[in-house]
Design a protein around this motif. Structure first.
Motif, PDB file in Angstrom:
ATOM      1  N   LEU A 203     -51.169  83.942  48.788  1.00  0.00           N
ATOM      2  CA  LEU A 203     -49.909  83.339  48.322  1.00  0.00           C
ATOM      3  C   LEU A 203     -50.156  82.239  47.289  1.00  0.00           C
TER       4      LEU A 203
ATOM      5  N   VAL B 203     -41.885  84.912  49.362  1.00  0.00           N
ATOM      6  CA  VAL B 203     -41.814  86.338  49.710  1.00  0.00           C
ATOM      7  C   VAL B 203     -42.816  86.663  50.835  1.00  0.00           C
TER       8      VAL B 203
ATOM      9  N   GLY C 263     -50.639  78.745  45.142  1.00  0.00           N
ATOM     10  CA  GLY C 263     -51.606  77.645  45.244  1.00  0.00           C
ATOM     11  C   GLY C 263     -51.085  76.394  44.554  1.00  0.00           C
TER      12      GLY C 263
ATOM     13  N   THR D  76     -35.936  96.297  45.371  1.00  0.00           N
ATOM     14  CA  THR D  76     -37.176  95.738  45.941  1.00  0.00           C
ATOM     15  C   THR D  76     -36.981  95.243  47.377  1.00  0.00           C
ATOM     16  N   PRO D  77     -35.921  94.472  47.695  1.00  0.00           N
ATOM     17  CA  PRO D  77     -35.763  94.017  49.088  1.00  0.00           C
ATOM     18  C   PRO D  77     -35.607  95.182  50.074  1.00  0.00           C
TER      19      PRO D  77
ATOM     20  N   ALA E 199     -45.743  98.591  43.095  1.00  0.00           N
ATOM     21  CA  ALA E 199     -46.109  97.859  41.879  1.00  0.00           C
ATOM     22  C   ALA E 199     -45.005  96.861  41.534  1.00  0.00           C
ATOM     23  N   PRO E 200     -45.356  95.769  40.838  1.00  0.00           N
ATOM     24  CA  PRO E 200     -44.325  94.811  40.427  1.00  0.00           C
ATOM     25  C   PRO E 200     -43.439  95.415  39.342  1.00  0.00           C
TER      26      PRO E 200
ATOM     27  N   ARG F  57     -58.398  95.449  43.712  1.00  0.00           N
ATOM     28  CA  ARG F  57     -58.921  94.568  44.764  1.00  0.00           C
ATOM     29  C   ARG F  57     -58.396  94.996  46.136  1.00  0.00           C
TER      30      ARG F  57
ATOM     31  N   LEU G 121     -41.196  85.951  54.072  1.00  0.00           N
ATOM     32  CA  LEU G 121     -40.177  86.959  54.368  1.00  0.00           C
ATOM     33  C   LEU G 121     -40.826  88.240  54.905  1.00  0.00           C
TER      34      LEU G 121
ATOM     35  N   PHE H  51     -50.380  91.599  50.819  1.00  0.00           N
ATOM     36  CA  PHE H  51     -49.428  91.092  49.815  1.00  0.00           C
ATOM     37  C   PHE H  51     -50.072  90.004  48.982  1.00  0.00           C
ATOM     38  N   THR H  52     -49.858  90.058  47.670  1.00  0.00           N
ATOM     39  CA  THR H  52     -50.204  88.936  46.794  1.00  0.00           C
ATOM     40  C   THR H  52     -48.946  88.555  46.032  1.00  0.00           C
TER      41      THR H  52
ATOM     42  N   TRP I 232     -47.435  90.624  39.082  1.00  0.00           N
ATOM     43  CA  TRP I 232     -47.500  90.995  37.655  1.00  0.00           C
ATOM     44  C   TRP I 232     -48.597  90.264  36.891  1.00  0.00           C
ATOM     45  N   ASN I 233     -49.174  89.187  37.455  1.00  0.00           N
ATOM     46  CA  ASN I 233     -50.074  88.371  36.623  1.00  0.00           C
ATOM     47  C   ASN I 233     -51.450  89.002  36.438  1.00  0.00           C
TER      48      ASN I 233
ATOM     49  N   THR J 171     -48.279  94.100  45.032  1.00  0.00           N
ATOM     50  CA  THR J 171     -49.080  93.357  44.045  1.00  0.00           C
ATOM     51  C   THR J 171     -48.183  92.618  43.042  1.00  0.00           C
TER      52      THR J 171
HETATM   53  N1  LIG Z   1     -52.993  84.096  46.067  1.00  0.00           N
HETATM   54  C1  LIG Z   1     -53.036  84.991  45.121  1.00  0.00           C
HETATM   55  O1  LIG Z   1     -54.005  85.722  45.056  1.00  0.00           O
HETATM   56  C2  LIG Z   1     -51.906  85.144  44.135  1.00  0.00           C
HETATM   57  C3  LIG Z   1     -52.089  85.994  43.057  1.00  0.00           C
HETATM   58  C4  LIG Z   1     -51.046  86.146  42.141  1.00  0.00           C
HETATM   59  C5  LIG Z   1     -49.867  85.467  42.316  1.00  0.00           C
HETATM   60  N2  LIG Z   1     -49.736  84.641  43.356  1.00  0.00           N
HETATM   61  C6  LIG Z   1     -48.512  83.862  43.537  1.00  0.00           C
HETATM   62  O2  LIG Z   1     -47.350  84.655  43.215  1.00  0.00           O
HETATM   63  C7  LIG Z   1     -46.375  83.867  42.543  1.00  0.00           C
HETATM   64  C8  LIG Z   1     -45.925  84.491  41.242  1.00  0.00           C
HETATM   65  O3  LIG Z   1     -45.907  85.871  41.326  1.00  0.00           O
HETATM   66  P1  LIG Z   1     -44.539  86.696  41.523  1.00  0.00           P
HETATM   67  O4  LIG Z   1     -43.417  86.069  40.805  1.00  0.00           O
HETATM   68  O5  LIG Z   1     -44.812  88.120  41.207  1.00  0.00           O
HETATM   69  O6  LIG Z   1     -44.294  86.561  43.078  1.00  0.00           O
HETATM   70  P2  LIG Z   1     -43.280  87.345  43.990  1.00  0.00           P
HETATM   71  O7  LIG Z   1     -43.616  86.909  45.345  1.00  0.00           O
HETATM   72  O8  LIG Z   1     -41.880  87.223  43.550  1.00  0.00           O
HETATM   73  O9  LIG Z   1     -43.644  88.897  43.774  1.00  0.00           O
HETATM   74  C9  LIG Z   1     -44.871  89.464  44.165  1.00  0.00           C
HETATM   75  C10 LIG Z   1     -44.639  90.911  44.536  1.00  0.00           C
HETATM   76  O10 LIG Z   1     -43.748  90.970  45.634  1.00  0.00           O
HETATM   77  C11 LIG Z   1     -42.657  91.831  45.326  1.00  0.00           C
HETATM   78  N3  LIG Z   1     -41.480  91.391  46.080  1.00  0.00           N
HETATM   79  C12 LIG Z   1     -40.615  90.388  45.790  1.00  0.00           C
HETATM   80  N4  LIG Z   1     -39.659  90.330  46.756  1.00  0.00           N
HETATM   81  C13 LIG Z   1     -39.953  91.294  47.670  1.00  0.00           C
HETATM   82  C14 LIG Z   1     -39.334  91.742  48.879  1.00  0.00           C
HETATM   83  N5  LIG Z   1     -38.219  91.177  49.364  1.00  0.00           N
HETATM   84  N6  LIG Z   1     -39.908  92.784  49.546  1.00  0.00           N
HETATM   85  C15 LIG Z   1     -41.027  93.393  49.066  1.00  0.00           C
HETATM   86  N7  LIG Z   1     -41.645  93.021  47.920  1.00  0.00           N
HETATM   87  C16 LIG Z   1     -41.113  91.982  47.243  1.00  0.00           C
HETATM   88  C17 LIG Z   1     -42.525  91.742  43.822  1.00  0.00           C
HETATM   89  O11 LIG Z   1     -41.795  92.854  43.331  1.00  0.00           O
HETATM   90  C18 LIG Z   1     -43.987  91.756  43.422  1.00  0.00           C
HETATM   91  O12 LIG Z   1     -44.486  93.066  43.499  1.00  0.00           O
HETATM   92  C19 LIG Z   1     -47.026  82.524  42.342  1.00  0.00           C
HETATM   93  O13 LIG Z   1     -46.575  81.631  43.302  1.00  0.00           O
HETATM   94  C20 LIG Z   1     -48.516  82.777  42.547  1.00  0.00           C
HETATM   95  O14 LIG Z   1     -49.326  81.749  43.001  1.00  0.00           O
HETATM   96  C21 LIG Z   1     -50.703  84.475  44.279  1.00  0.00           C
END
Ligand SMILES: NC(=O)c1ccc[n+]([C@@H]2O[C@H](COP(=O)([O-])OP(=O)(O)OC[C@H]3O[C@@H](n4cnc5c(N)ncnc54)[C@H](O)[C@@H]3O)[C@@H](O)[C@H]2O)c1
Ligand SMILES: O=CCCC(=O)O
Length: 492
Positions: free
Chosen positions: A261, A242, A263, A218-219, A184-185, A168, A245, A236-237, A159-160, A157
């Motif tokens: 992802l 990411v 938008g 995290t990776p 968790a983030p 959800r 990946l 994943f959200t 952080w936003n 999930t």
């Molecule tokens: N479509 C949606 O419902 C939705 C909702 C919220 C955010 N977002 C998108 O997310 C982006 C911003 O959020 P963000 O900075 O937290 O995104 P992010 O992809 O960096 O991180 C999201 C989650 O993934 C984890 N993560 C990062 N690298 C990872 C890895 N290698 N392996 C496993 N987990 C990993 C993070 O720790 C966090 O928990 C924006 O582009 C936004 O649109 C999409």
């Protein structure tokens, strides 16, 4: 306010939650969680390694054996109880959310209610599972299909929405009969841990809901979750980068995937729109979470005949905003999550200025408030070469482009390689259907800027991902179809 006062301090947990127990990382390492408004350290959480996560997956697998065959009415009851406990503890949960995420307290209270409403929704869905009766080609056979839980799920999930994205996903998984490992983030782990405490009180069986925390590893943790043959599903959200990946890494074990992802939501105002309603919708849509919502409008297309009138009203509203600490009652908009987010908004403003955009309001960081604050910003005289028409800003920047006709607006929107949400305002019913069907996005708001609701499917198309959360469709993401064929005996 440096530290909020909590009624119930046991909601403030600084350990991971595994098999119903609060646990540290095996290395003893921790990472710090910061208040984005002040930069102050709020607390620490365990820096879980891949090995710690493997232990968590084992606990979830053990819980899964019983839970998958559990009474669906009991699943519904514990989800209802979990939601009730969230509401009883709303103030504490909202304060925690403000502290680690920065959004203003009223908005945080709204998120807690939104989060709890997913648990209510999925309690209702838990008891509804349907299959088909099929006549196979062989006339002596009869077949039925049933839906079964997919197995252990890994939920990742962002952080936003530190609370709503947890419920959800977890609400749907638990309703379907799946044990989960939620990562968790690192920015906002405390809301997820508070929800874990409440899950225990709600009676969710040990090992069914687990929360792991990590920052630097995290990776490594992501690789363990995606490569595990026990984990059968990743939801994943987060960012498209990411998501790609994780999808790649999951290919070795061919998991079921849901990807919510990034938008690039367009907000179109046609010449026949109700301008006041459209301004209201645009303000709510653009500045929710200070623009850090995946379905926030990313740029505006306004018909040239109403451009001046619309932007003047919009600018008037933005000038009244009061950015500040989310705990301050006068604050309308909180900080961004970190300095990198501020730098990204600044780069989009600079790009627009270099291409002829005019800053009508804002346009700069606000170091006087803290290093994560950015002025709510409006750019007029924008054009479709500007970077914010191609790339998500995820911040408080509203850029306005004037357009001449409907096909031009639709072309600008549909050239994107992502498609999560899109919005438009018009009073012409035929146009409403036509445009709603032509916009290449997963969700359309027609004469509204607010489309999120547990009852409606949430998700995107193209590189905004796949799968749907919320709604009657969400449980499909956590279940698999089994076909059972009966031989009915030979026919004479
Ligand atoms: N479509 C949606 O419902 C939705 C909702 C919220 C955010 N977002 C998108 O997310 C982006 C911003 O959020 P963000 O900075 O937290 O995104 P992010 O992809 O960096 O991180 C999201 C989650 O993934 C984890 N993560 C990062 N690298 C990872 C890895 N290698 N392996 C496993 N987990 C990993 C993070 O720790 C966090 O928990 C924006 O582009 C936004 O649109 C999409
Ligand atoms: O940012 C992602 C989720 C936002 C919402 O559910 O409205």
């Amino acid at each position: 306010m440096s530290q909020p006062k909590f009624q119930d301090h046991s909601l403030f947990q600084d350990k991971a939650f595994v098999n119903g127990q609060w646990v540290s990382a095996s290395s003893g390492q921790t990472f710090s969680v910061h208040d984005p408004a002040t930069g102050a350290i709020i607390g620490t959480c365990p820096e879980f390694s891949g090995t710690d996560v493997e232990t968590t997956i084992q606990a979830a697998a053990l819980a899964q054996e019983q839970f998958q065959f559990s009474d669906t009415r009991n699943r519904a009851a514990i989800l209802v109880k979990w939601a009730q406990l969230m509401r009883e503890n709303r103030e504490d949960l909202a304060k925690l959310l403000v502290w680690e995420n920065g959004k203003p307290l009223p908005e945080a209270r709204g998120e807690i209610e939104y989060a709890a409403s997913f648990l209510d929704w999925f309690a209702g869905e838990a008891i509804r599972s349907y299959g088909d009766v099929i006549q196979p080609g062989n006339p002596v056979n009869r077949a039925v299909t049933i839906r079964q839980p997919v197995g252990v799920c890994a939920l990742i999930t962002p952080w936003n929405f530190p609370a709503a994205m947890v419920t959800r996903k977890a609400g749907a998984a638990i309703a379907a009969g799946c044990a989960v490992v939620l990562k968790a983030p690192a920015e906002t782990p405390l809301s997820a841990l508070a929800l874990a405490e409440l899950s225990l009180r709600a009676g969710i069986p040990k090992g069914v809901f687990n929360v792991v925390t990590t920052q630097h590893k995290t990776p490594e943790v992501g690789k363990i979750l995606t490569n595990s043959s026990i984990v059968r599903k990743i939801s994943f959200t987060g960012s498209t980068r990411v998501g790609r990946l994780l999808m790649n890494q999951s290919s070795s074990t061919l998991k079921k995937l849901s990807m919510e992802l990034g938008g690039l939501a367009p907000f179109i105002v046609f010449e026949d729109a109700d301008i006041d309603e459209a301004v209201k919708g645009a303000i709510n849509c653009k500045f929710r979470g200070s623009g850090q919502t995946c379905v926030c409008a990313n740029f505006f297309l306004v018909h040239k005949t109403i451009y001046e009138a619309f932007t003047a009203k919009f600018i008037g509203r933005v000038k009244k905003f009061r950015p500040g600490n989310g705990f301050d009652a006068a604050t309308t908009h909180g900080p961004l999550i970190h300095e990198a987010a501020v730098a990204k908004v600044m780069s989009h403003v600079e790009d627009a200025k270099s291409k002829g955009g005019l800053v009508a309001v804002g346009g700069n960081p606000m170091p006087e408030l803290g290093s994560n604050f950015f002025q709510p910003t409006v750019i007029v005289n924008a054009n479709s070469d500007m970077i914010f028409t191609h790339e998500e800003t995820f911040g408080p920047l509203a850029g306005f482009i004037a357009f001449s006709d409907e096909p031009e607006a639709i072309n600008i929107v549909n050239r994107a390689d992502v498609g999560l949400a899109g919005y438009f305002f018009s009073k012409d019913v035929e146009r409403c259907w036509r445009v709603a069907e032509r916009l290449a996005v997963g969700m359309v708001g027609v004469n509204t800027g607010m489309i999120s609701d547990p009852a409606t499917p949430f998700g995107g198309i193209k590189q905004s991902g796949f799968g749907r959360e919320g709604s009657k469709y969400a449980l499909d993401e956590y279940t698999v179809i089994k076909t059972i064929t009966f031989a009915t005996g030979t026919r004479t």
